[in-house]
Design a protein around this motif. Structure first.
Motif, mmCIF file in Angstrom:
data_model
loop_
_atom_site.group_PDB
_atom_site.id
_atom_site.type_symbol
_atom_site.label_atom_id
_atom_site.label_comp_id
_atom_site.label_asym_id
_atom_site.label_seq_id
_atom_site.Cartn_x
_atom_site.Cartn_y
_atom_site.Cartn_z
ATOM 1 N N ASP A 112 4.590 15.999 9.018
ATOM 2 C CA ASP A 112 4.044 15.374 10.225
ATOM 3 C C ASP A 112 2.652 14.818 9.944
ATOM 4 O OD1 ASP A 112 6.262 15.979 11.725
ATOM 5 O OD2 ASP A 112 5.428 17.853 12.524
ATOM 6 N N MET A 113 1.841 15.596 9.222
ATOM 7 C CA MET A 113 0.480 15.147 8.931
ATOM 8 C C MET A 113 0.506 13.900 8.047
ATOM 9 S SD MET A 113 -2.758 17.101 7.190
ATOM 10 C CE MET A 113 -2.201 16.920 5.499
ATOM 11 N N VAL A 114 1.375 13.907 7.034
ATOM 12 C CA VAL A 114 1.446 12.754 6.125
ATOM 13 C C VAL A 114 1.865 11.502 6.896
ATOM 14 C CG1 VAL A 114 2.660 11.793 4.137
ATOM 15 C CG2 VAL A 114 1.850 14.151 4.074
ATOM 16 N N THR A 115 2.855 11.662 7.775
ATOM 17 C CA THR A 115 3.314 10.519 8.580
ATOM 18 C C THR A 115 2.186 10.022 9.483
ATOM 19 O OG1 THR A 115 5.573 11.361 8.549
ATOM 20 C CG2 THR A 115 5.048 9.769 10.274
ATOM 21 N N ALA A 116 1.439 10.947 10.054
ATOM 22 C CA ALA A 116 0.327 10.562 10.937
ATOM 23 C C ALA A 116 -0.791 9.876 10.155
ATOM 24 C CB ALA A 116 -0.207 11.799 11.670
ATOM 25 N N ILE A 117 -1.019 10.324 8.924
ATOM 26 C CA ILE A 117 -2.042 9.668 8.078
ATOM 27 C C ILE A 117 -1.612 8.225 7.776
ATOM 28 C CG2 ILE A 117 -3.036 9.647 5.746
ATOM 29 C CD1 ILE A 117 -3.033 12.752 5.902
ATOM 30 N N GLU A 118 -0.329 8.060 7.467
ATOM 31 C CA GLU A 118 0.167 6.703 7.188
ATOM 32 C C GLU A 118 -0.050 5.792 8.392
ATOM 33 O OE1 GLU A 118 3.775 7.039 3.978
ATOM 34 O OE2 GLU A 118 4.259 7.580 6.042
ATOM 35 N N ALA A 119 0.300 6.314 9.557
ATOM 36 C CA ALA A 119 0.165 5.504 10.775
ATOM 37 C C ALA A 119 -1.304 5.276 11.111
ATOM 38 C CB ALA A 119 0.881 6.199 11.929
ATOM 39 N N GLY A 120 -2.099 6.327 10.993
ATOM 40 C CA GLY A 120 -3.502 6.250 11.393
ATOM 41 C C GLY A 120 -4.350 5.369 10.490
ATOM 42 N N PHE A 121 -4.006 5.338 9.206
ATOM 43 C CA PHE A 121 -4.822 4.574 8.258
ATOM 44 C C PHE A 121 -4.108 3.315 7.754
ATOM 45 C CE2 PHE A 121 -6.666 8.778 8.276
ATOM 46 C CZ PHE A 121 -8.029 8.511 8.270
ATOM 47 N N GLY A 122 -2.931 3.049 8.291
ATOM 48 C CA GLY A 122 -2.222 1.822 7.936
ATOM 49 C C GLY A 122 -1.833 1.732 6.480
ATOM 50 N N ILE A 123 -1.410 2.866 5.916
ATOM 51 C CA ILE A 123 -0.992 2.859 4.511
ATOM 52 C C ILE A 123 0.432 3.397 4.397
ATOM 53 C CG2 ILE A 123 -3.319 3.123 3.593
ATOM 54 C CD1 ILE A 123 -2.553 6.119 3.080
ATOM 55 N N LYS A 124 1.062 3.120 3.256
ATOM 56 C CA LYS A 124 2.376 3.680 2.962
ATOM 57 C C LYS A 124 2.219 4.575 1.736
ATOM 58 C CE LYS A 124 6.753 4.357 2.992
ATOM 59 N NZ LYS A 124 7.187 5.403 3.913
ATOM 60 N N ILE A 125 2.436 5.858 1.919
ATOM 61 C CA ILE A 125 2.296 6.806 0.804
ATOM 62 C C ILE A 125 3.634 6.901 0.084
ATOM 63 C CG2 ILE A 125 1.751 9.187 0.163
ATOM 64 C CD1 ILE A 125 0.046 9.337 2.731
ATOM 65 N N PRO A 126 3.672 6.502 -1.194
ATOM 66 C CA PRO A 126 4.952 6.546 -1.921
ATOM 67 C C PRO A 126 5.405 7.981 -2.186
ATOM 68 C CG PRO A 126 3.171 5.950 -3.408
ATOM 69 C CD PRO A 126 2.572 6.019 -2.033
ATOM 70 N N ASP A 127 6.707 8.155 -2.361
ATOM 71 C CA ASP A 127 7.243 9.501 -2.621
ATOM 72 C C ASP A 127 6.565 10.164 -3.822
ATOM 73 O OD1 ASP A 127 8.903 9.032 -0.523
ATOM 74 O OD2 ASP A 127 10.779 9.271 -1.629
ATOM 75 N N SER A 128 6.215 9.352 -4.817
ATOM 76 C CA SER A 128 5.606 9.924 -6.031
ATOM 77 C C SER A 128 4.256 10.577 -5.732
ATOM 78 C CB SER A 128 5.438 8.832 -7.098
ATOM 79 O OG SER A 128 4.692 7.758 -6.557
ATOM 80 N N ASP A 129 3.637 10.207 -4.630
ATOM 81 C CA ASP A 129 2.351 10.805 -4.242
ATOM 82 C C ASP A 129 2.519 11.955 -3.251
ATOM 83 O OD1 ASP A 129 0.929 9.160 -5.865
ATOM 84 O OD2 ASP A 129 0.246 7.806 -4.270
#
Lengths: 77, 310
Positions: free
Chosen positions: A40-57
């Motif tokens: 949930d936090m990772v998804t919220a970070i993506e939405a909040g900062f406008g980035i896409k975190i790849p699975d490798s990260d």
């Protein structure tokens, strides 16, 4: 809103509204994040900062504290 | 084109309660339910992986009303085989009286039965009736000392089977996708004679992303939407993960068949055990799609879309 304040808001959203972790405090060891709050936090970070975190990260160690998340964001935004 | 003809399953008779498991690892029964949704599991005290697999195979063949001699191939997925080689697939064939049918072991935890179904769907045109089995004796793994509480509480023993054929069956396999990535291999692994090693945070983080994405991809490729799916038959890893996947897809939790409360995580057997139970209570209905999905150590993951035929 600065980056740290935004992160704190996200952490409070997915864990405890009263959470106030120190920048270097482990979000896991402190009990703020469990295995299911982490996605949930990772998804919220993506939405909040406008980035896409790849699975490798998607390594929990990269998101273990406010400082580590800030470091990741500095490298990827 | 390939069809699903039948499912089968076998669960050992001994029920291990959370109270019994909690006493072994030092935790409360309620805590186990809270973190996993599991209320009990089955342990095969004397039975082996081959015993469990053979019983599931016999159940599947009996329900399909076909003889073992009508099989063209056996695929057996397990992560808990008792020895390095030969693997259990050929031993099951021997128990079934088959002495020339090709057999293939899939030494894969959790995702193995779906990988077997996908392979079978591609090979059925050449080999005819293919029996896919997922069989696990996880108790032999989790009871190794030192037992880790967060791992030991999750697993149970059992076996499931699926008969896939080139000929007609109650469901047509529409499409499938499987993928693998070894970058996180050390986060969920089992060395010979060692306790199971699991970094639960990495597993949940990766599974939470990869399972919904696999399902969305297989649906999108075939012009389907999640809400159109009659039932999702997913690897029974953790009830909280099942709920999370349902939420990510925007469908009701009830659309995901779940029996994890009774059996725990039976690794590569779980999806086929769930499918067998669902088949006996509801089963494929003409025109209604069913989606299978899985994720496991490796990591390996995938999804398969089937549809009931008249």
């Amino acid at each position: 809103m600065d980056k740290r304040a935004k992160l704190l808001e996200i952490i409070r959203q997915v864990s405890n509204p009263d959470a106030n972790p120190q920048p270097d405090e482990s979000l896991f060891e402190s009990g703020l994040l469990d295995s299911f709050a982490l996605p949930d936090m990772v998804t919220a970070i993506e939405a909040g900062f406008g980035i896409k975190i790849p699975d490798s990260d998607l390594n929990p160690r990269k998101f273990d504290s406010i400082e580590r998340i800030e470091s990741y964001l500095e490298d990827h935004t | 084109m390939a069809f699903i003809k039948q499912f089968g399953a076998y669960l050992p008779s001994r029920i291990v309660s959370n109270e019994e498991m909690g006493a072994k690892v030092g935790c409360d029964a309620d805590w186990i339910v809270n973190v996993s949704g599991i209320e009990q599991r089955r342990f095969a005290d004397e039975e082996t992986v081959v015993d469990l697999a053979t019983r599931a195979a016999e159940d599947c063949l009996g329900r399909a009303n076909i003889k073992a001699t009508d099989l063209g191939m056996i695929l057996l997925a397990t992560s808990s085989a008792e020895r390095r080689f030969p693997g259990p697939a050929v031993m099951v064939a021997n128990r079934l009286g088959l002495h020339s049918v090709p057999c293939l072991d899939i030494p894969m935890a959790s995702a193995g039965s779906l990988f077997g179904m996908v392979l079978a769907s591609k090979l059925a045109s050449t080999y005819g009736n293919i029996l896919v089995i997922g069989a696990e004796k996880m108790s032999s793994v989790i009871l190794r000392e030192p037992m880790e509480r967060g791992v030991a509480i999750l697993f149970g023993d059992g076996a499931g089977a699926c008969l896939i054929t080139h000929d007609k069956g109650p469901a047509r396999i529409i499409d499938s996708m499987i993928e693998s990535d070894g970058a996180f291999a050390e986060d969920l692994c089992l060395e010979f004679d060692q306790p199971l090693k699991m970094n639960g945070r990495t597993v949940i983080l990766q599974a939470s992303r990869k399972i919904p994405r696999a399902i969305e991809r297989i649906l999108s490729q075939n012009g389907r939407k999640a809400k159109e799916i009659d039932i999702f038959l997913m690897h029974q890893a953790n009830q909280n993960l099942i709920v999370r996947v349902a939420k990510a897809l925007g469908v009701a939790e009830e659309k995901f068949y779940s029996n994890i409360r009774q059996y725990g995580n039976t690794s590569s057997a779980s999806m086929l055990i769930a499918a067998s139970e669902w088949w006996q209570s509801v089963g494929f209905r003409p025109g209604l799609p069913v989606c299978f999905a899985t994720f496991g150590a490796g990591f390996h993951w995938g999804a398969l879309l089937a549809e009931g035929v008249a």
